[in-house]
Each structure stands twice: as C-alpha cells, then as structure tokens.
Design a protein around this motif. Structure first.
Motif, mmCIF file in Angstrom:
data_model
loop_
_atom_site.group_PDB
_atom_site.id
_atom_site.type_symbol
_atom_site.label_atom_id
_atom_site.label_comp_id
_atom_site.label_asym_id
_atom_site.label_seq_id
_atom_site.Cartn_x
_atom_site.Cartn_y
_atom_site.Cartn_z
ATOM 1 N N ALA A 1 0.829 -1.208 0.000
ATOM 2 C CA ALA A 1 0.000 0.000 0.000
ATOM 3 C C ALA A 1 0.860 1.253 0.000
ATOM 4 O O ALA A 1 0.462 2.285 -0.571
ATOM 5 N N MET A 2 2.030 1.192 0.611
ATOM 6 C CA MET A 2 2.924 2.345 0.640
ATOM 7 C C MET A 2 3.872 2.368 -0.556
ATOM 8 O O MET A 2 4.228 3.433 -1.057
ATOM 9 N N LEU A 3 4.269 1.183 -1.008
ATOM 10 C CA LEU A 3 5.158 1.114 -2.166
ATOM 11 C C LEU A 3 4.451 1.547 -3.448
ATOM 12 O O LEU A 3 5.055 2.142 -4.335
ATOM 13 N N GLY A 4 3.174 1.206 -3.564
ATOM 14 C CA GLY A 4 2.480 1.402 -4.825
ATOM 15 C C GLY A 4 2.690 0.238 -5.771
ATOM 16 O O GLY A 4 2.250 0.252 -6.920
ATOM 17 N N SER A 5 3.370 -0.797 -5.291
ATOM 18 C CA SER A 5 3.589 -2.036 -6.031
ATOM 19 C C SER A 5 3.919 -3.098 -4.998
ATOM 20 O O SER A 5 4.193 -2.787 -3.843
ATOM 21 N N ARG A 6 3.905 -4.365 -5.406
ATOM 22 C CA ARG A 6 4.199 -5.429 -4.457
ATOM 23 C C ARG A 6 5.704 -5.582 -4.249
ATOM 24 O O ARG A 6 6.479 -5.455 -5.190
ATOM 25 N N PHE A 7 6.079 -5.867 -3.000
ATOM 26 C CA PHE A 7 7.477 -6.151 -2.716
ATOM 27 C C PHE A 7 7.881 -7.411 -3.472
ATOM 28 O O PHE A 7 7.134 -8.393 -3.506
ATOM 29 N N GLY B 1 18.294 -22.631 -12.957
ATOM 30 C CA GLY B 1 19.160 -21.722 -13.689
ATOM 31 C C GLY B 1 18.436 -20.572 -14.353
ATOM 32 O O GLY B 1 19.085 -19.681 -14.913
ATOM 33 N N GLU B 2 17.114 -20.548 -14.286
ATOM 34 C CA GLU B 2 16.355 -19.452 -14.886
ATOM 35 C C GLU B 2 16.059 -18.379 -13.843
ATOM 36 O O GLU B 2 16.026 -18.631 -12.640
ATOM 37 N N GLU B 3 15.804 -17.167 -14.330
ATOM 38 C CA GLU B 3 15.498 -16.051 -13.435
ATOM 39 C C GLU B 3 14.012 -16.058 -13.098
ATOM 40 O O GLU B 3 13.162 -16.197 -13.971
ATOM 41 N N LEU B 4 13.724 -15.897 -11.814
ATOM 42 C CA LEU B 4 12.346 -15.908 -11.334
ATOM 43 C C LEU B 4 12.135 -14.710 -10.417
ATOM 44 O O LEU B 4 12.979 -14.404 -9.579
ATOM 45 N N THR B 5 11.004 -14.043 -10.585
ATOM 46 C CA THR B 5 10.615 -12.946 -9.705
ATOM 47 C C THR B 5 9.433 -13.381 -8.866
ATOM 48 O O THR B 5 8.446 -13.896 -9.401
ATOM 49 N N VAL B 6 9.534 -13.189 -7.546
ATOM 50 C CA VAL B 6 8.445 -13.508 -6.625
ATOM 51 C C VAL B 6 7.909 -12.203 -6.056
ATOM 52 O O VAL B 6 8.656 -11.423 -5.458
ATOM 53 N N GLU B 7 6.608 -11.953 -6.252
ATOM 54 C CA GLU B 7 5.946 -10.767 -5.717
ATOM 55 C C GLU B 7 5.018 -11.205 -4.588
ATOM 56 O O GLU B 7 4.137 -12.047 -4.782
ATOM 57 N N PHE B 8 5.206 -10.611 -3.412
ATOM 58 C CA PHE B 8 4.483 -11.029 -2.213
ATOM 59 C C PHE B 8 3.159 -10.277 -2.096
ATOM 60 O O PHE B 8 3.137 -9.053 -2.035
ATOM 61 N N VAL B 9 2.069 -11.049 -2.036
ATOM 62 C CA VAL B 9 0.724 -10.464 -2.000
ATOM 63 C C VAL B 9 0.165 -10.423 -0.580
ATOM 64 O O VAL B 9 -0.286 -9.383 -0.096
ATOM 65 N N GLU B 10 0.186 -11.572 0.109
ATOM 66 C CA GLU B 10 -0.418 -11.624 1.452
ATOM 67 C C GLU B 10 0.227 -12.749 2.259
ATOM 68 O O GLU B 10 0.511 -13.830 1.722
ATOM 69 N N ARG B 11 0.432 -12.498 3.544
ATOM 70 C CA ARG B 11 0.975 -13.535 4.407
ATOM 71 C C ARG B 11 -0.145 -14.452 4.876
ATOM 72 O O ARG B 11 -1.196 -13.986 5.329
#
Length: 306
Positions: A177-183, A263-273
């Motif tokens: 909410a403060m970032l304006g995007s997901r961590f 070996g591939e690049e992966l992005t993880v975006e955290f939505v909710e704990r």
C-alpha cells in the motif's frame, strides 16, 4: 534511459534537466509523487540516486537492509518516466560544502533547471544544506526549486524505513500500500534438497540477495513471473524446521506448473501472508497444512488469475 556512474567529474554535461535527489529505496508512493511534480515542467526527467546507501559511508559498520537493489531501483525509475539516472557514491562528494555540491554536480555536470526535493531534504558536508539554502541558491542562480511535503498513510509519512519494517514483520500487503507495487525478489532458481518434490509440492528455490530485506519467515500468497508470464504460487520463506532447519530460502510452489526451471530467473511478488513458518510433528501434518495453504493461495489470488 541513460545511466551515469563513477565520479561526477566524468559525467557529460547536460542542460535543461528537471531533477530530484535522494536514495529512493523502493521508489515508493511518496517518491513517485515527488517525481511527478519534478518532471511537470518539461525538462529532461533526471534523478540523482546513491549507491552504496549513504548510511554505509557516514556510519561505518552499519549496513541498512534495502527494499530494492540498484538495478531494481533503476528499473522502477524507468517505469516512472525517468530519462537520466546519475548514480552517486557519497564518498565522492561528502566533503563538499552545500554550495559547491549544487554548483559542481547539479548545475555544472547535470544542467539542472528545476530541482524538486522533499521537505526533509538535507545534503552537503555535515548535512548543512537544506531547503532554505536551496531556495536562496536557486534565486541567485536561476534554478527553480520546488519543495514537496511527505505523503502520509494512516497519519504517518511514507518512508523507506517504515516500509522495510512492515516487510520484515511479514506485513507485505501493508508494505505494498505504501510502495504502490508489491514487494518482490528476483534471483536465479537453484537446486534444493528436493524434499518438496518428494511430498508432492516441488518448489523453485531462490537465495536471498545480499542486504535486500526479506519478509518474515512464513508462508505467503505470491505471484511469480517467469519468462514474462505471471503464475500464482504459495511461497515459503524460512529454514524448514520440520526437517531440522537449514539456510534461509525463498521456496515458491508454482500452482499448476511442472517444468524444470533450474538456472532461470524468477521474480516472486508477495501479496499476502498466510501464516508463520511452523515446525510440524510429522510430514503428514506438514502436507495437510500445505494443502490448506495452496487452497488459501488460490482463493486470495483468484482475482489475479481469473
């Protein structure tokens, strides 16, 4: 987008830049509001950022956790319309008096015509420069100076340190909410102990990145990006206490996905704990809880996946 680094003495002289200065860790909502105002006059959208973090230079032995790596910061700048990023090592300018810093770096090297800063901005030797100094300098040298108040959430100003605190206690939705995007965290998928595959939940494992902060140990509903495609995932951050513990990893169980992506690049975006990381008395108990975690993840992320 052009990126300048190294000593400012090596930077090519610019002209007519609309410029803002700061660390901008996270490029959060407050930063973005400031940048929108900074770039409103039509000059070349320019940001001066710092790497390493100034605290590392000013307080030896203290290394703050970061929301973004420099590469991530630059990518976020690009998304906001920045055309020129100057990456400054504070060691190169820390002993400059405020007037010398503005004149030699911002005016002579970066051609500033409009300078926009936050109301709490300080700079120069012993942090002697402030917004009052900038306004006086601007009036004398023909530089327009804009000062932007900090953006508040819940009656407190948004700050990178406040967001870091939220991430590190697991409040990733509050941080977003403060970032304006997901961590997010991006890294190369590495080989693991394959215990997840043995119990029916194969995971893509990522090592933490240097000093980039991580959410508190636990299980999260996440979205992952692989090869430009987004997938829902139930992701554990932690040390796997049921199996005796180990190094801290980010382990993403990508729903309805079964490919070799080592070996591939992966992005993880955290939505909710979903819950903290727990030690279970048996593997069967762990599997039962993970099945519940996956169901909760599907429910939370249904709006993302249709």
């Amino acid at each position: 987008m052009r990126v300048l680094s190294g000593s400012p003495d090596t930077w090519t002289v610019q002209s007519g830049t609309s410029l803002s200065v700061g660390v901008f860790d996270g490029v959060h909502r407050g930063h973005r509001d400031l940048l929108r105002m900074a770039f409103a006059d039509g000059g070349v959208p320019t940001v001066v950022t710092f790497d390493p973090h100034p605290v590392e230079i000013l307080a030896h032995g203290i290394s703050p956790r970061l929301l973004t790596t420099l590469d991530e910061r630059i990518e976020l700048f690009d998304e906001t319309g920045v055309e020129l990023v100057a990456v400054l090592n504070l060691e190169d300018v820390r002993y400059l008096e405020p007037g010398n810093f503005v004149r030699s770096v911002l005016v002579d090297r970066l051609g500033v015509s409009t300078l926009t800063v936050g109301s709490d901005f300080h700079f120069g030797r012993d942090r002697a420069g402030d917004v009052a100094f900038l306004r006086a300098f601007g009036n004398e040298h023909g530089v327009a100076v804009n000062v932007v108040d900090l953006v508040d959430v819940a009656d407190e100003p948004i700050s990178s340190s406040r967001i870091r605190d939220l991430v590190e206690v697991g409040d990733v939705s509050g941080a977003a909410a403060m970032l304006g995007s997901r961590f997010r965290i991006t890294n190369t998928v590495v080989d693991g102990d394959k215990r997840g595959r043995a119990i029916g939940f194969p995971t893509a494992n990522l090592h933490p990145i240097g000093r980039k902060c991580l959410p508190a140990d636990g299980v999260y509903a996440t979205m992952v990006e692989l090869r430009g495609v987004a997938y829902p995932a139930a992701t554990n951050v932690g040390v796997r206490p049921t199996f005796g513990g180990g190094e801290r990893l980010v382990e993403a169980y990508i729903l309805d996905f079964d490919e070799n992506i080592y070996g591939e690049e992966l992005t993880v975006e955290f939505v909710e704990r979903l819950r903290p990381e727990l030690k279970f008395e048996s593997v069967d108990q762990l599997v039962s809880r993970m099945t519940e975690d996956v169901a909760n993840t599907r429910n939370i992320l249904s709006s993302f996946t249709g």
